[in-house]
Motif scaffolding. Sequence first.
Motif, short mmCIF file in Angstrom:
data_model
loop_
_atom_site.label_atom_id
_atom_site.label_comp_id
_atom_site.label_asym_id
_atom_site.label_seq_id
_atom_site.Cartn_x
_atom_site.Cartn_y
_atom_site.Cartn_z
N GLY A 89 76.01 35.99 28.95
CA GLY A 89 76.10 34.81 28.12
C GLY A 89 76.93 33.70 28.71
N TRP A 90 77.41 32.84 27.81
CA TRP A 90 78.05 31.59 28.20
C TRP A 90 79.40 31.41 27.52
N PHE A 105 84.22 31.29 24.01
CA PHE A 105 82.89 31.89 23.93
C PHE A 105 81.91 30.93 23.30
N VAL A 106 80.67 30.95 23.82
CA VAL A 106 79.61 30.12 23.27
C VAL A 106 78.48 30.98 22.71
N ALA A 107 77.92 31.86 23.55
CA ALA A 107 76.78 32.67 23.11
C ALA A 107 76.60 33.84 24.06
N ARG A 108 75.98 34.91 23.56
CA ARG A 108 75.63 36.02 24.42
C ARG A 108 74.31 36.62 23.95
N ILE A 109 73.66 37.37 24.84
CA ILE A 109 72.37 37.97 24.54
C ILE A 109 72.29 39.34 25.19
N THR A 159 71.33 38.46 19.58
CA THR A 159 72.13 37.35 20.08
C THR A 159 73.36 37.14 19.21
N LEU A 160 74.34 36.46 19.78
CA LEU A 160 75.57 36.14 19.07
C LEU A 160 76.00 34.75 19.48
N TYR A 161 76.43 33.96 18.50
CA TYR A 161 76.83 32.58 18.77
C TYR A 161 78.19 32.28 18.16
N ALA A 162 78.90 31.37 18.81
CA ALA A 162 80.10 30.83 18.20
C ALA A 162 79.69 29.98 17.00
N ASP A 163 80.52 29.94 15.99
CA ASP A 163 80.19 29.16 14.80
C ASP A 163 79.95 27.69 15.13
N SER A 164 80.66 27.19 16.11
CA SER A 164 80.58 25.76 16.44
C SER A 164 79.23 25.34 17.02
N VAL A 165 78.44 26.30 17.50
CA VAL A 165 77.15 25.97 18.11
C VAL A 165 75.97 26.57 17.35
N LYS A 166 76.25 27.38 16.36
CA LYS A 166 75.19 28.07 15.63
C LYS A 166 74.25 27.04 15.00
N GLY A 167 72.95 27.27 15.17
CA GLY A 167 71.96 26.37 14.64
C GLY A 167 71.59 25.22 15.56
N TYR A 205 80.23 27.97 31.74
CA TYR A 205 80.24 29.07 32.68
C TYR A 205 79.39 30.21 32.17
N CYS A 206 78.67 30.82 33.07
CA CYS A 206 77.90 32.02 32.77
C CYS A 206 78.73 33.24 33.14
N ASN A 207 78.61 34.28 32.34
CA ASN A 207 79.29 35.53 32.67
C ASN A 207 78.32 36.69 32.56
N SER A 208 78.48 37.65 33.47
CA SER A 208 77.50 38.73 33.60
C SER A 208 77.71 39.89 32.64
#
Length: 123
Positions: A35-36, A47-51, A58-66, A95-98
């Motif tokens: 994710g990112w 944290f922003v999002a992961r898959i 998937t999982l998102y930070a509240d600030s970017v959800k939607g 940034y991307c993280n593995s």
Amino acid sequence: QVQLVESGGGLVQAGGSLRLSCATSGRTFSSWPMGWFRQAPGKEREFVARIRWSGNNTLYADSVKGRFTISRDNAKNTVYLQMNSLKPEDTAVYYCNSEIRIAGGTPRAFGSWGQGTQVTVSS
């Protein structure tokens, strides 16, 4: 060792869209949730999002959800972040993280980082 290369950042007006890509190499792509994160000037990386590898968890930070959507193409070894309705507060290096796991109830990065890609949203 995993190598990650981000791309797709740039300058966009508020309300606009960008799509970030994270190309990976070096090991089996599909093993871990990826994710990112992002880091704005003077702030900690967040944290922003992961898959997950299957793509359906998937999982998102509240600030970017939607507004943001994370996806992955295992055949291309690439993770994407579609960012819509961008706001000036989204300005950061992304940034991307593995390998992103939940530790203590919080998504944390345990894998390799890419070099980052700058996203700037003007008001």
